[in-house]
Design an enzyme around this catalytic site. Structure first.
Site, PDB file in Angstrom:
ATOM      1  CD  GLU A 191      -8.392  -8.477  -3.954  1.00  0.00           C
ATOM      2  OE1 GLU A 191      -8.850  -7.637  -3.182  1.00  0.00           O
ATOM      3  OE2 GLU A 191      -7.520  -9.308  -3.618  1.00  0.00           O
TER       4      GLU A 191
ATOM      5  CE  LYS B 140      -3.858  -2.126   2.488  1.00  0.00           C
ATOM      6  NZ  LYS B 140      -4.662  -2.039   3.725  1.00  0.00           N
TER       7      LYS B 140
ATOM      8  CG  HIS C  98      -5.078  -5.816  -0.359  1.00  0.00           C
ATOM      9  ND1 HIS C  98      -6.292  -5.908   0.288  1.00  0.00           N
ATOM     10  CD2 HIS C  98      -5.199  -6.526  -1.506  1.00  0.00           C
ATOM     11  CE1 HIS C  98      -7.111  -6.647  -0.459  1.00  0.00           C
ATOM     12  NE2 HIS C  98      -6.471  -7.024  -1.547  1.00  0.00           N
TER      13      HIS C  98
ATOM     14  CG  ASN D  20      -3.244  -2.617   7.034  1.00  0.00           C
ATOM     15  OD1 ASN D  20      -3.061  -2.241   5.875  1.00  0.00           O
ATOM     16  ND2 ASN D  20      -4.321  -3.274   7.392  1.00  0.00           N
TER      17      ASN D  20
END
Length: 157
Positions: A132, A13, A119, A116
């Site tokens: 995805e 991320k 992913h 965090n």
């Protein structure tokens, strides 16, 4: 793709990219024995972000998710290996880094739920991987090859 391989979608991320953790995360996945099948360093636009987080559309945090994932570049990847989705989820640690076990990516590298670092597709959501992967990669961007160490990673390779 060999018979014991499953493909899974993984993304470093924006916070992970900004903190210079892309190499660390790729290294951990490679060391585990997983094989990189595709990678794309990119800026996610609003439309792609909304599709990616579509299942959360009705939730109060949806706009925050979209704003965060579009706030800087990401490293989108596809990894292959036996039970790859579950393996990656285990390596990532729980969603909240404060509760993630030491040794996991989030447990070692993250402190905040909203930031965090990584992913990964959900192994309990049937079809999350396919969805995805197709969202971020065309079929011809997935590279199929044999890694030289596969006989040392798998008993039956």
């Amino acid at each position: 793709m060999s018979h014991h391989d499953e493909r899974t979608f993984v993304m470093v991320k924006p916070d992970g990219v900004q903190r210079g953790l892309v190499g660390e995360i790729i290294g951990r996945l490679e060391e585990r024995g997983l094989k990189l099948a595709a990678a794309k360093f990119m800026q996610i636009d609003q439309d792609l972000a909304e599709q990616h987080y579509g299942e959360h559309e009705d939730k109060p945090f949806f706009d925050e998710l979209v704003a965060f994932i579009t706030s800087g570049p990401v490293m989108a990847m596809v990894w292959e290996g036996a039970d790859a989705t579950r393996q990656v989820r285990q390596m990532m640690g729980t969603t909240d880094p404060k509760e993630a076990q030491p040794g996991t990516i989030r447990g070692d590298l993250g402190l905040d739920l909203g930031q965090n670092v990584i992913h990964g597709s959900d192994h309990e959501d049937e079809g999350a991987n396919e969805r995805e992967i197709e969202l971020f990669f065309d079929e011809d961007e997935l590279v199929d090859y044999e890694r030289a160490d596969e006989p040392w990673v798998y008993e039956d390779a």
